[in-house]
Scaffold this motif. Structure first.
Motif, PDB file in Angstrom:
ATOM      1  N   GLY A 104      52.563 -18.741  33.280  1.00  0.00           N
ATOM      2  CA  GLY A 104      53.873 -18.917  32.662  1.00  0.00           C
ATOM      3  C   GLY A 104      53.742 -19.679  31.366  1.00  0.00           C
ATOM      4  O   GLY A 104      52.704 -19.627  30.694  1.00  0.00           O
ATOM      5  N   LYS A 105      54.786 -20.404  31.016  1.00  0.00           N
ATOM      6  CA  LYS A 105      54.796 -21.159  29.774  1.00  0.00           C
ATOM      7  C   LYS A 105      54.076 -22.494  29.968  1.00  0.00           C
ATOM      8  O   LYS A 105      54.661 -23.476  30.424  1.00  0.00           O
ATOM      9  N   LEU A 106      52.805 -22.505  29.619  1.00  0.00           N
ATOM     10  CA  LEU A 106      51.983 -23.711  29.702  1.00  0.00           C
ATOM     11  C   LEU A 106      51.613 -24.152  28.293  1.00  0.00           C
ATOM     12  O   LEU A 106      51.378 -23.327  27.411  1.00  0.00           O
ATOM     13  N   THR A 107      51.567 -25.458  28.093  1.00  0.00           N
ATOM     14  CA  THR A 107      51.224 -26.004  26.778  1.00  0.00           C
ATOM     15  C   THR A 107      50.111 -27.025  26.938  1.00  0.00           C
ATOM     16  O   THR A 107      50.184 -27.908  27.787  1.00  0.00           O
TER      17      THR A 107
ATOM     18  N   ASP B  55      47.695 -31.274  29.895  1.00  0.00           N
ATOM     19  CA  ASP B  55      48.884 -30.462  30.087  1.00  0.00           C
ATOM     20  C   ASP B  55      50.055 -31.239  29.480  1.00  0.00           C
ATOM     21  O   ASP B  55      50.355 -32.355  29.910  1.00  0.00           O
ATOM     22  N   ALA B  56      50.701 -30.672  28.474  1.00  0.00           N
ATOM     23  CA  ALA B  56      51.743 -31.398  27.750  1.00  0.00           C
ATOM     24  C   ALA B  56      52.969 -31.688  28.610  1.00  0.00           C
ATOM     25  O   ALA B  56      53.729 -32.610  28.319  1.00  0.00           O
ATOM     26  N   ARG B  57      53.186 -30.926  29.662  1.00  0.00           N
ATOM     27  CA  ARG B  57      54.346 -31.165  30.522  1.00  0.00           C
ATOM     28  C   ARG B  57      54.062 -32.222  31.578  1.00  0.00           C
ATOM     29  O   ARG B  57      54.824 -33.170  31.746  1.00  0.00           O
ATOM     30  N   THR B  58      52.957 -32.078  32.291  1.00  0.00           N
ATOM     31  CA  THR B  58      52.653 -33.016  33.385  1.00  0.00           C
ATOM     32  C   THR B  58      51.851 -34.220  32.919  1.00  0.00           C
ATOM     33  O   THR B  58      51.786 -35.222  33.620  1.00  0.00           O
ATOM     34  N   ARG B  59      51.203 -34.129  31.766  1.00  0.00           N
ATOM     35  CA  ARG B  59      50.324 -35.156  31.192  1.00  0.00           C
ATOM     36  C   ARG B  59      48.986 -35.268  31.939  1.00  0.00           C
ATOM     37  O   ARG B  59      48.218 -36.205  31.720  1.00  0.00           O
ATOM     38  N   GLU B  60      48.703 -34.329  32.813  1.00  0.00           N
ATOM     39  CA  GLU B  60      47.409 -34.338  33.494  1.00  0.00           C
ATOM     40  C   GLU B  60      46.282 -34.069  32.492  1.00  0.00           C
ATOM     41  O   GLU B  60      46.430 -33.265  31.574  1.00  0.00           O
ATOM     42  N   ILE B  61      45.148 -34.732  32.703  1.00  0.00           N
ATOM     43  CA  ILE B  61      43.940 -34.391  31.962  1.00  0.00           C
ATOM     44  C   ILE B  61      43.333 -33.176  32.655  1.00  0.00           C
ATOM     45  O   ILE B  61      42.960 -33.234  33.825  1.00  0.00           O
TER      46      ILE B  61
ATOM     47  N   PRO C 207      41.009 -25.150  33.736  1.00  0.00           N
ATOM     48  CA  PRO C 207      41.325 -24.184  34.795  1.00  0.00           C
ATOM     49  C   PRO C 207      41.699 -22.841  34.186  1.00  0.00           C
ATOM     50  O   PRO C 207      42.279 -22.765  33.096  1.00  0.00           O
ATOM     51  N   GLY C 208      41.403 -21.765  34.905  1.00  0.00           N
ATOM     52  CA  GLY C 208      41.568 -20.416  34.371  1.00  0.00           C
ATOM     53  C   GLY C 208      42.968 -20.093  33.895  1.00  0.00           C
ATOM     54  O   GLY C 208      43.134 -19.395  32.887  1.00  0.00           O
ATOM     55  N   VAL C 209      43.994 -20.603  34.570  1.00  0.00           N
ATOM     56  CA  VAL C 209      45.364 -20.253  34.211  1.00  0.00           C
ATOM     57  C   VAL C 209      45.708 -20.732  32.803  1.00  0.00           C
ATOM     58  O   VAL C 209      46.473 -20.068  32.078  1.00  0.00           O
ATOM     59  N   TYR C 210      45.145 -21.845  32.385  1.00  0.00           N
ATOM     60  CA  TYR C 210      45.405 -22.349  31.028  1.00  0.00           C
ATOM     61  C   TYR C 210      44.707 -21.474  29.987  1.00  0.00           C
ATOM     62  O   TYR C 210      45.261 -21.209  28.912  1.00  0.00           O
TER      63      TYR C 210
ATOM     64  N   LYS D  98      49.674 -22.081  25.382  1.00  0.00           N
ATOM     65  CA  LYS D  98      49.643 -22.387  23.956  1.00  0.00           C
ATOM     66  C   LYS D  98      48.824 -23.667  23.784  1.00  0.00           C
ATOM     67  O   LYS D  98      48.979 -24.617  24.557  1.00  0.00           O
ATOM     68  N   VAL D  99      47.979 -23.691  22.764  1.00  0.00           N
ATOM     69  CA  VAL D  99      47.070 -24.818  22.578  1.00  0.00           C
ATOM     70  C   VAL D  99      47.288 -25.424  21.202  1.00  0.00           C
ATOM     71  O   VAL D  99      47.137 -24.748  20.178  1.00  0.00           O
ATOM     72  N   TYR D 100      47.620 -26.708  21.184  1.00  0.00           N
ATOM     73  CA  TYR D 100      47.816 -27.441  19.937  1.00  0.00           C
ATOM     74  C   TYR D 100      46.648 -28.402  19.720  1.00  0.00           C
ATOM     75  O   TYR D 100      46.295 -29.172  20.615  1.00  0.00           O
ATOM     76  N   THR D 101      46.064 -28.338  18.528  1.00  0.00           N
ATOM     77  CA  THR D 101      44.942 -29.208  18.171  1.00  0.00           C
ATOM     78  C   THR D 101      45.162 -29.757  16.767  1.00  0.00           C
ATOM     79  O   THR D 101      46.110 -29.360  16.073  1.00  0.00           O
ATOM     80  N   ASP D 102      44.248 -30.641  16.363  1.00  0.00           N
ATOM     81  CA  ASP D 102      44.264 -31.064  14.972  1.00  0.00           C
ATOM     82  C   ASP D 102      43.566 -29.990  14.130  1.00  0.00           C
ATOM     83  O   ASP D 102      43.309 -28.885  14.602  1.00  0.00           O
ATOM     84  N   MET D 103      43.233 -30.322  12.887  1.00  0.00           N
ATOM     85  CA  MET D 103      42.703 -29.329  11.966  1.00  0.00           C
ATOM     86  C   MET D 103      41.194 -29.135  12.075  1.00  0.00           C
ATOM     87  O   MET D 103      40.604 -28.418  11.260  1.00  0.00           O
ATOM     88  N   TRP D 104      40.546 -29.777  13.060  1.00  0.00           N
ATOM     89  CA  TRP D 104      39.086 -29.680  13.149  1.00  0.00           C
ATOM     90  C   TRP D 104      38.680 -28.229  13.380  1.00  0.00           C
ATOM     91  O   TRP D 104      39.163 -27.558  14.290  1.00  0.00           O
ATOM     92  N   GLU D 105      37.777 -27.740  12.519  1.00  0.00           N
ATOM     93  CA  GLU D 105      37.443 -26.319  12.452  1.00  0.00           C
ATOM     94  C   GLU D 105      36.816 -25.766  13.731  1.00  0.00           C
ATOM     95  O   GLU D 105      36.900 -24.566  14.003  1.00  0.00           O
ATOM     96  N   ALA D 106      36.181 -26.619  14.537  1.00  0.00           N
ATOM     97  CA  ALA D 106      35.501 -26.137  15.744  1.00  0.00           C
ATOM     98  C   ALA D 106      36.459 -25.436  16.698  1.00  0.00           C
ATOM     99  O   ALA D 106      36.083 -24.483  17.394  1.00  0.00           O
ATOM    100  N   TYR D 107      37.719 -25.876  16.724  1.00  0.00           N
ATOM    101  CA  TYR D 107      38.696 -25.271  17.631  1.00  0.00           C
ATOM    102  C   TYR D 107      38.986 -23.816  17.269  1.00  0.00           C
ATOM    103  O   TYR D 107      39.239 -22.981  18.141  1.00  0.00           O
ATOM    104  N   GLU D 108      38.951 -23.510  15.977  1.00  0.00           N
ATOM    105  CA  GLU D 108      39.322 -22.169  15.518  1.00  0.00           C
ATOM    106  C   GLU D 108      38.394 -21.098  16.076  1.00  0.00           C
ATOM    107  O   GLU D 108      38.811 -19.955  16.279  1.00  0.00           O
ATOM    108  N   LYS D 109      37.148 -21.456  16.307  1.00  0.00           N
ATOM    109  CA  LYS D 109      36.157 -20.488  16.780  1.00  0.00           C
ATOM    110  C   LYS D 109      36.140 -20.366  18.304  1.00  0.00           C
ATOM    111  O   LYS D 109      35.435 -19.518  18.850  1.00  0.00           O
ATOM    112  N   VAL D 110      36.896 -21.226  18.981  1.00  0.00           N
ATOM    113  CA  VAL D 110      36.821 -21.308  20.441  1.00  0.00           C
ATOM    114  C   VAL D 110      38.110 -20.855  21.114  1.00  0.00           C
ATOM    115  O   VAL D 110      38.102 -20.050  22.044  1.00  0.00           O
ATOM    116  N   VAL D 111      39.239 -21.384  20.641  1.00  0.00           N
ATOM    117  CA  VAL D 111      40.532 -21.076  21.255  1.00  0.00           C
ATOM    118  C   VAL D 111      41.043 -19.744  20.700  1.00  0.00           C
ATOM    119  O   VAL D 111      40.995 -19.523  19.492  1.00  0.00           O
TER     120      VAL D 111
END
Length: 244
Positions: free
Chosen positions: A101-104, A128-134, A155-158, A163-176
């Motif tokens: 579903g709608k996970l952030t 998890d932005a809703r539950t604050r779980e690591i 976990p696989g469902v995520y 939706k994944v929010y990160t800073d501008m660090w370039e490493a995320y662009e190649k992974v997410v």
């Protein structure tokens, strides 16, 4: 002459002298169970209350030297205990199962070091932005490889629908996956929860304070201490959710 002693194993008072130890102490032997022991030994097994207190203090911003003073144990015993304890800490986040579903998710990386500031160890985190779980963690360098290992730890469902929010660090662009990745600035507030978590980690784990004398000397203990806190943090989250 009967000795006024009892066996620490079976409680029998049928005790005999049995030579001396290499340190010159009188050795005794139980005639019933064969246990050998000395009176008032220097080393004594720590009771459950002491062990429990040490475990609690390891979750607080207290250096090992402070725990030694607070609990009254020796520095060598505590270091040996910590080495073994952190080896057993699970390096996988326990997360409450979620439906598709709608996970952030918010991700960020936190600078740290081991032994000296030249040996940088980045703590990559996802929550998890809703539950604050690591929901994921990786300790390593600041490369794309570490970012990939963070992504793989989720976990696989995520990984399937969040939706994944990160800073501008370039490493995320190649992974997410690009369709679900949003690189944003701090001013947007879309990574505020993970940034707050970074502050919590620095407030609660003395090894992560930027100017500290409590830094880790072993990478294994550095990783173990961080995961130990993650498990406690998520357990408190589950209690708030009424699950634990």
């Amino acid at each position: 002459m009967k000795l006024d002693l009892s066996c620490p194993t079976c409680g029998s008072d049928d005790i005999m002298k049995n030579g001396r130890t290499r340190r010159g102490k009188q050795n005794h032997k139980c005639r019933d169970c064969g246990r050998q022991f000395v009176e008032d030994p220097q080393w004594k097994q720590k009771d459950k209350n002491t062990i429990g207190l040490v475990k609690l203090l390891l979750l607080e911003k207290i250096p090992l030297a402070g725990i030694v003073r607070a609990v009254g144990v020796s520095a060598s015993w505590l270091q040996n205990y910590v080495n073994k304890y952190y080896q057993q800490v699970e390096q996988q986040a326990e997360v409450v199962p979620k439906e598709k579903g709608k996970l952030t998710v918010q991700m960020d990386e936190l600078w740290s070091f081991v032994d000296n500031k030249g040996n940088k160890q980045w703590v990559w985190l996802a929550i998890d932005a809703r539950t604050r779980e690591i929901i994921g963690c990786k300790i390593g360098d600041r490369s794309r490889t570490s970012a990939k290992q963070l992504w793989d730890s989720l976990p696989g469902v995520y990984k399937q629908c969040a939706k994944v929010y990160t800073d501008m660090w370039e490493a995320y662009e190649k992974v997410v996956p690009s369709k679900r990745h949003f690189a944003v600035g701090k001013e947007t507030g879309l990574t505020s929860y993970i940034e707050r978590l970074n502050n919590t980690l620095r407030q609660r784990i003395s090894r992560l304070v930027r100017k500290t004398l409590s830094f880790s000397k072993k990478l294994e203990n550095h990783i173990g201490a961080i995961w130990n806190f993650i498990h406690e943090y998520n357990q408190q989250i589950r209690k708030k959710m009424g699950i634990a």
